[in-house]
Scaffold this motif. Structure first.
Motif, PDB file in Angstrom:
ATOM      1  N   SER A 300       0.783  -1.232   0.000  1.00  4.49           N
ATOM      2  CA  SER A 300       0.000   0.000   0.000  1.00  4.49           C
ATOM      3  C   SER A 300       0.813   1.280   0.000  1.00  4.49           C
ATOM      4  CB  SER A 300      -0.913   0.022   1.236  1.00  4.49           C
ATOM      5  OG  SER A 300      -0.134   0.134   2.427  1.00  4.49           O
ATOM      6  N   GLY A 301       2.110   1.170   0.301  1.00  2.00           N
ATOM      7  CA  GLY A 301       2.922   2.375   0.432  1.00  2.00           C
ATOM      8  C   GLY A 301       2.777   3.060   1.775  1.00  2.00           C
ATOM      9  N   ALA A 302       2.120   2.387   2.732  1.00  2.00           N
ATOM     10  CA  ALA A 302       1.978   2.974   4.072  1.00  2.00           C
ATOM     11  C   ALA A 302       3.340   3.004   4.761  1.00  2.00           C
ATOM     12  CB  ALA A 302       0.997   2.162   4.898  1.00  2.00           C
ATOM     13  N   SER A 303       3.499   3.945   5.675  1.00  2.00           N
ATOM     14  CA  SER A 303       4.747   4.093   6.431  1.00  2.00           C
ATOM     15  C   SER A 303       4.535   3.590   7.857  1.00  2.00           C
ATOM     16  CB  SER A 303       5.175   5.556   6.441  1.00  2.00           C
ATOM     17  OG  SER A 303       6.369   5.717   7.191  1.00  2.00           O
ATOM     18  N   LEU A 304       5.336   2.613   8.265  1.00  2.00           N
ATOM     19  CA  LEU A 304       5.264   2.067   9.614  1.00  2.00           C
ATOM     20  C   LEU A 304       6.486   2.478  10.408  1.00  2.00           C
ATOM     21  CD1 LEU A 304       4.054  -1.588   8.873  1.00  2.00           C
ATOM     22  CD2 LEU A 304       2.680   0.334   9.727  1.00  2.00           C
ATOM     23  N   PRO A 305       6.414   2.433  11.742  1.00  2.00           N
ATOM     24  CA  PRO A 305       7.579   2.766  12.572  1.00  2.00           C
ATOM     25  C   PRO A 305       8.749   1.831  12.281  1.00  2.00           C
ATOM     26  CG  PRO A 305       5.588   2.720  13.904  1.00  2.00           C
ATOM     27  CD  PRO A 305       5.213   2.159  12.572  1.00  2.00           C
ATOM     28  N   VAL A 306       9.941   2.332  12.442  1.00  2.00           N
ATOM     29  CA  VAL A 306      11.149   1.510  12.311  1.00  2.00           C
ATOM     30  C   VAL A 306      11.881   1.520  13.634  1.00  2.00           C
ATOM     31  CG1 VAL A 306      11.363   1.862   9.836  1.00  2.00           C
ATOM     32  CG2 VAL A 306      12.475   3.457  11.408  1.00  2.00           C
ATOM     33  N   ALA A 307      12.587   0.435  13.886  1.00  2.00           N
ATOM     34  CA  ALA A 307      13.331   0.334  15.150  1.00  2.00           C
ATOM     35  C   ALA A 307      14.411   1.414  15.196  1.00  2.00           C
ATOM     36  CB  ALA A 307      13.962  -1.044  15.289  1.00  2.00           C
ATOM     37  N   PRO A 308      14.656   2.014  16.370  1.00  2.00           N
ATOM     38  CA  PRO A 308      15.703   3.049  16.474  1.00  2.00           C
ATOM     39  C   PRO A 308      17.095   2.463  16.231  1.00  2.00           C
ATOM     40  CG  PRO A 308      14.819   2.468  18.650  1.00  2.00           C
ATOM     41  CD  PRO A 308      13.955   1.778  17.639  1.00  2.00           C
TER      42      PRO A 308
END
Length: 308
Positions: A300-308
Motif C-alpha cells: 500500500s505504500g503505508a509508512s510504519l515505525p522503524v526500530a531506532p
C-alpha cells in the motif's frame, strides 16, 4: 496399559526437547518449580543458555531423555515430533519404562493419534498437549494447555503440567482431541493477527497516530488478544520472531486440509493463509508474524515505525 512411574515433583526427571521461544521458558518454569530438568535443542547456543541458567544440557534427544520420567517435546510440527521420538537419537531409546511423552507441537489430530499408538506400543504414555499463551506466559509458567490422553498419562505428566501452566484442560481420553482444540485456536489466532495487521496498517495509511490507535482500540470493542499482543511489535518496528510467519503457513495449511476433508468452508482462514504465504514469499518467513503489517505496508505504500 503401562504402569505410571513415580512422578513426585521432588524426584521426577524431566527432559525438554526444543529450547526455542516457548520451550526455553517452559524449561525455566520446570526448573524454577524445583524439578530436575535436562534440555536439548538443535542450536547448541540455546543449550548453553539453559546451562548458564542452572539447567542440565544434552547433546541429543536421547541424552536428555536418559532415565526421564517425563519428556516435554516443544518442536514445530509432526515431522519433528516423529524424529524426536523415533529418530536415530530418539527419546524412546532412553526414557524409563512407563514414562510419559508430552507432545506440545501443533499437528493434525490424525497424526497425533498415530504417534500416540506407536509410543504406547513401546510401553510409554503419550499426552497430546498443545500449548497457548506465548513466550511470556511460557516463561512465567502460566500457559494454557489443551490436553488429551489416558488417565495414567495425565497422572504421570502432572508435575510438569502444574509447573508450566495456569490452566490445564483435560479434554478427553485419547490423543488427537487436544490437537483438534489447538487447531480451532490457531484458526482464530491466524485470522486475528492478519486482521490486526490489516487494521494498524490502514491506520498508518490514514496518517493516524498509531500509539493513540493502539490505546483507543485496546479499550474498545474491536480489540482482540492478538491486536493487543502483536501491534506493539509493529509500533516498535521490532520483528524479532516470537512466533514466526511460517508457523501460520503451517497451521492454517493444516486447517485447510482438515476442512477440505470435512467438506467444510473456511474462507476467512483461507484468505489469511494467502497473506502469510505472501509474507513468506517476500522473505519474511522466519520473522515475527506481525510482519504481515510490513507486507500490507509494501503493498500500500503505508509508512510504519522503524526500530531506532
Amino acid at each position: 496399559m503401562p504402569s505410571s512411574p513415580d512422578t513426585d515433583k521432588r524426584t521426577a526427571r524431566i527432559a525438554v526437547i526444543g529450547l526455542g521461544s516457548m520451550g526455553f521458558g517452559m524449561a525455566r518454569s520446570l526448573k524454577r518449580a524445583g524439578l530436575d530438568v535436562a534440555g536439548y535443542d538443535v542450536a547448541s547456543t540455546a543449550v548453553d543458555r539453559f546451562v548458564a541458567q542452572g539447567g542440565r544440557g544434552a547433546q541429543t534427544p536421547a541424552d536428555a531423555a536418559k532415565n526421564a520420567d517425563i519428556v516435554v517435546s516443544v518442536v514445530v510440527n509432526a515431522a519433528q515430533t516423529e524424529t524426536v521420538l523415533f529418530g536415530p537419537d530418539g527419546v524412546t531409546q532412553a526414557m524409563q519404562a512407563g514414562a510419559v511423552f508430552i507432545s506440545s507441537a501443533t499437528m493434525d489430530p490424525a497424526i497425533a493419534r498415530a504417534l500416540s499408538g506407536r509410543v504406547e506400543a513401546l510401553g510409554f504414555h503419550y499426552l497430546d498437549a498443545p500449548i497457548s499463551g506465548g513466550a511470556k506466559k511460557a516463561e512465567t509458567g502460566e500457559l494454557t494447555i489443551m490436553a488429551s490422553g489416558s488417565k495414567p498419562a495425565f497422572a504421570a505428566a502432572r508435575p510438569a503440567l502444574d509447573a508450566m501452566a495456569a490452566k490445564v484442560y483435560e479434554l478427553g481420553g485419547e490423543a488427537g482431541i487436544g490437537a483438534a482444540f489447538k487447531m480451532i485456536n490457531q484458526l482464530l489466532a491466524g485470522v486475528h493477527i492478519a486482521a490486526a495487521c490489516e487494521a494498524i496498517c490502514l491506520a498508518a495509511k490514514q496518517g493516524l497516530d498509531l500509539d493513540k490507535v493502539y490505546e483507543v482500540i485496546t479499550a474498545s470493542a474491536g480489540n482482540s488478544w492478538m491486536f493487543e499482543n502483536r501491534v506493539p511489535h509493529v509500533l516498535a518496528g521490532d520483528y524479532t520472531p516470537l512466533s514466526a510467519i511460517e508457523i501460520f503457513v503451517k497451521d492454517l495449511g493444516i486447517i485447510q486440509d482438515m476442512a477440505r476433508g470435512e467438506r467444510y468452508p473456511v474462507p476467512l482462514a483461507a484468505a489469511a493463509l494467502q497473506m502469510y504465504l505472501a509474507a513468506a514469499g517476500a522473505g519474511m518467513g522466519q520473522d515475527d508474524d506481525a510482519s504481515l503489517a510490513r507486507l500490507y505496508a509494501k503493498l500500500s505504500g503505508a509508512s510504519l515505525p522503524v526500530a531506532p
